[in-house]
Write an enzyme that holds these catalytic residues in place. Structure first.
Site, mmCIF file in Angstrom:
data_model
loop_
_atom_site.group_PDB
_atom_site.id
_atom_site.type_symbol
_atom_site.label_atom_id
_atom_site.label_comp_id
_atom_site.label_asym_id
_atom_site.label_seq_id
_atom_site.Cartn_x
_atom_site.Cartn_y
_atom_site.Cartn_z
ATOM 1 N N GLY A 11 10.993 -5.508 2.019
ATOM 2 C CA GLY A 11 10.405 -5.340 0.593
ATOM 3 C C GLY A 11 10.951 -6.479 -0.247
ATOM 4 N N THR A 61 0.642 -1.269 -0.052
ATOM 5 C CA THR A 61 0.067 -0.039 0.179
ATOM 6 C C THR A 61 0.989 1.293 -0.062
ATOM 7 O OG1 THR A 61 -1.240 -1.268 1.592
ATOM 8 C CG2 THR A 61 -1.919 0.876 1.183
ATOM 9 N N THR A 62 1.790 1.446 0.811
ATOM 10 C CA THR A 62 2.941 2.559 1.113
ATOM 11 C C THR A 62 3.441 2.842 -0.339
ATOM 12 O OG1 THR A 62 3.094 1.362 3.361
ATOM 13 C CG2 THR A 62 4.397 3.556 2.535
ATOM 14 N N ARG A 122 -0.477 -8.898 -3.224
ATOM 15 C CA ARG A 122 0.594 -9.576 -3.107
ATOM 16 C C ARG A 122 0.793 -10.932 -2.703
ATOM 17 N NH1 ARG A 122 5.175 -7.751 1.702
ATOM 18 N NH2 ARG A 122 7.028 -8.457 0.631
ATOM 19 N N HIS A 131 -8.554 -0.216 3.035
ATOM 20 C CA HIS A 131 -8.059 -1.794 3.031
ATOM 21 C C HIS A 131 -9.702 -2.592 3.000
ATOM 22 C CE1 HIS A 131 -4.112 -1.457 3.830
ATOM 23 N NE2 HIS A 131 -4.149 -1.044 5.059
HETATM 24 P P1 A3P Z 1 8.125 -6.320 4.065
HETATM 25 O O1 A3P Z 1 7.474 -6.473 5.566
HETATM 26 O O2 A3P Z 1 7.807 -7.741 3.292
HETATM 27 O O3 A3P Z 1 9.417 -5.787 3.912
HETATM 28 P P2 A3P Z 1 2.161 -2.022 3.363
HETATM 29 O O4 A3P Z 1 2.785 -0.855 2.551
HETATM 30 O O5 A3P Z 1 0.698 -2.421 2.586
HETATM 31 O O6 A3P Z 1 2.077 -1.626 4.662
HETATM 32 O O7 A3P Z 1 3.082 -3.137 3.053
HETATM 33 C C1 A3P Z 1 4.160 -3.240 3.814
HETATM 34 C C2 A3P Z 1 5.171 -3.875 2.898
HETATM 35 O O8 A3P Z 1 5.551 -3.196 1.880
HETATM 36 C C3 A3P Z 1 6.474 -4.235 3.632
HETATM 37 O O9 A3P Z 1 6.966 -5.439 3.207
HETATM 38 C C4 A3P Z 1 7.343 -2.987 3.282
HETATM 39 O O10 A3P Z 1 8.815 -3.367 3.588
HETATM 40 C C5 A3P Z 1 7.202 -3.004 1.727
HETATM 41 N N1 A3P Z 1 7.473 -1.614 1.150
HETATM 42 C C6 A3P Z 1 7.074 -0.453 2.029
HETATM 43 N N2 A3P Z 1 7.627 0.679 1.064
HETATM 44 C C7 A3P Z 1 8.144 -0.149 -0.027
HETATM 45 C C8 A3P Z 1 8.717 0.623 -1.475
HETATM 46 N N3 A3P Z 1 8.791 1.828 -1.400
HETATM 47 N N4 A3P Z 1 9.116 -0.152 -2.374
HETATM 48 C C9 A3P Z 1 8.649 -1.647 -2.000
HETATM 49 N N5 A3P Z 1 8.098 -2.160 -0.928
HETATM 50 C C10 A3P Z 1 7.918 -1.381 0.051
#
Ligand code: A3P
Length: 324
Positions: A292, A77-78, A159, A137
């Site tokens: 990530g 999401t981020t 994912r 969500h």
């Molecule tokens: P991991 O815990 O596997 O590292 P969300 O944003 O939905 O909360 O998901 C978080 C997941 O996205 C985490 O995965 C995080 O590290 C990864 N994430 C956050 N920012 C990212 C980015 N800019 N590029 C790729 N993955 C990212």
């Protein structure tokens, strides 16, 4: 359940008397971290999230130009928020990128959640007066009534289910400042697979958006985290085309796509001061950034745990065309 016997977190001030009454009539239980969740319209919510969902369902006024970024938690999401902000912002002249909004705010601070952030008009106007960028969500069916006459665009990021579970395990532990123990992982896996987890069942979440993306590809785009990692240029162009902001040849030639990908990379975002030390809604911005990596779940799940997830995926997604 008698409303007088309601558990402690239902006593939250933000939960109306009407919602408390509703909650007392819904199936409910505690999650792996001991928080109460209840099932409403087929989806499991924390009590305060349910209040947000109801507020959305009763009061949200969609606009045809709205863009809604949707996901199951911990699916990227981020990253999707950052990329979309960067795509839309490029029409403004952040030529040197040193005054870009992503440098000063976490992507979740720029793109509010429909059900958990107060989507007041001033909040919504923050990003752009003409184009509201929102996120959720919630499963698609929870938005159906509210959005049924709107032609807003929805982008869903999906994912790998195992990586999502592991990401959630670490995130939950970071938020609650507890050790990511095996027993907690086992308990989360159990709930993940029987569907009784926050925003679960995950398969209904995925399938709702997946099916709609096939039926109505002009309004719902289904993206995959792994594809975004493997072919970022193609995927960001796909996103830009879908949103109606395609890259021009000139932009491509001068490297705008690379600049956006670099700005939104995990390495860059997680190194920014706002994401190292900032907080939002009592959550540390840094907890949104971990590794990530695709396939990280292999490092934590036993073959039995993987088999359990594989079986449930096979059973629930059978015939849908959606595969992991
Ligand atoms: P991991 O815990 O596997 O590292 P969300 O944003 O939905 O909360 O998901 C978080 C997941 O996205 C985490 O995965 C995080 O590290 C990864 N994430 C956050 N920012 C990212 C980015 N800019 N590029 C790729 N993955 C990212």
């Amino acid at each position: 359940m008698d409303p007088k016997e309601l558990p402690a977190n239902i006593k939250d001030d933000k939960i109306s008397e009407e919602t408390k009454k509703l909650i007392s009539s819904l199936p409910s239980h505690t999650d792996s971290q001991g928080k109460n969740i209840c099932q409403y319209q087929g989806c499991w919510y924390y009590y305060n999230t349910l209040q947000g969902v109801l507020n959305f369902q009763r009061g949200f006024q969609p606009q045809d130009t709205d863009i809604i970024l949707a996901s199951y938690p911990k699916s990227g999401t981020t990253w999707l928020k950052a990329l979309t902000v960067a795509l839309l912002e490029r029409s403004k002249s952040h030529s040197s990128y040193d005054d870009h909004p992503l440098l000063y705010d976490n992507p979740h601070g720029i793109v509010p959640f429909l059900e958990t952030d107060q989507c007041s008009s001033s909040n919504l106007a923050k990003f752009s007066a003409s184009r509201r960028l929102l996120s959720t969500h919630m499963p698609l069916h929870a938005m159906h009534e509210t959005l049924k006459h709107s032609s807003c665009k929805i982008v869903y990021v999906c994912r790998d289910v195992k990586d999502t579970l592991i990401s959630w395990w670490f995130f939950g532990c970071a938020v609650h400042k507890i050790e990511p123990t095996r027993s907690l992982l086992e308990s989360m896996l159990e709930r993940f697979c029987n569907g009784t987890i926050f925003y679960g069942p995950f398969w209904e979440h995925l399938l709702g958006y997946w099916r709609r993306s096939l039926e109505d590809p002009k309004h719902v785009l289904f993206m995959r985290y792994e594809e975004m990692k493997a072919e970022p240029h193609e995927q960001i162009k796909r996103l830009a085309d879908f949103l109606g902001f395609p890259f021009t040849k000139q932009e491509e030639d001068i490297g705008v796509v690379d600049k956006i990908l670099d700005l939104c990379s995990l390495r860059n975002l997680s190194s920014l001061e706002v994401n190292k030390t900032g907080k939002r809604n009592n959550l540390n911005n840094k907890d949104y950034f971990r590794k990530g990596e695709v396939g990280d779940s292999k490092n934590y799940l036993t073959p039995e745990m993987e088999k359990k997830i594989d079986m449930i995926i096979q059973e629930k997604l059978q015939g849908s065309g959606l595969k992991f």
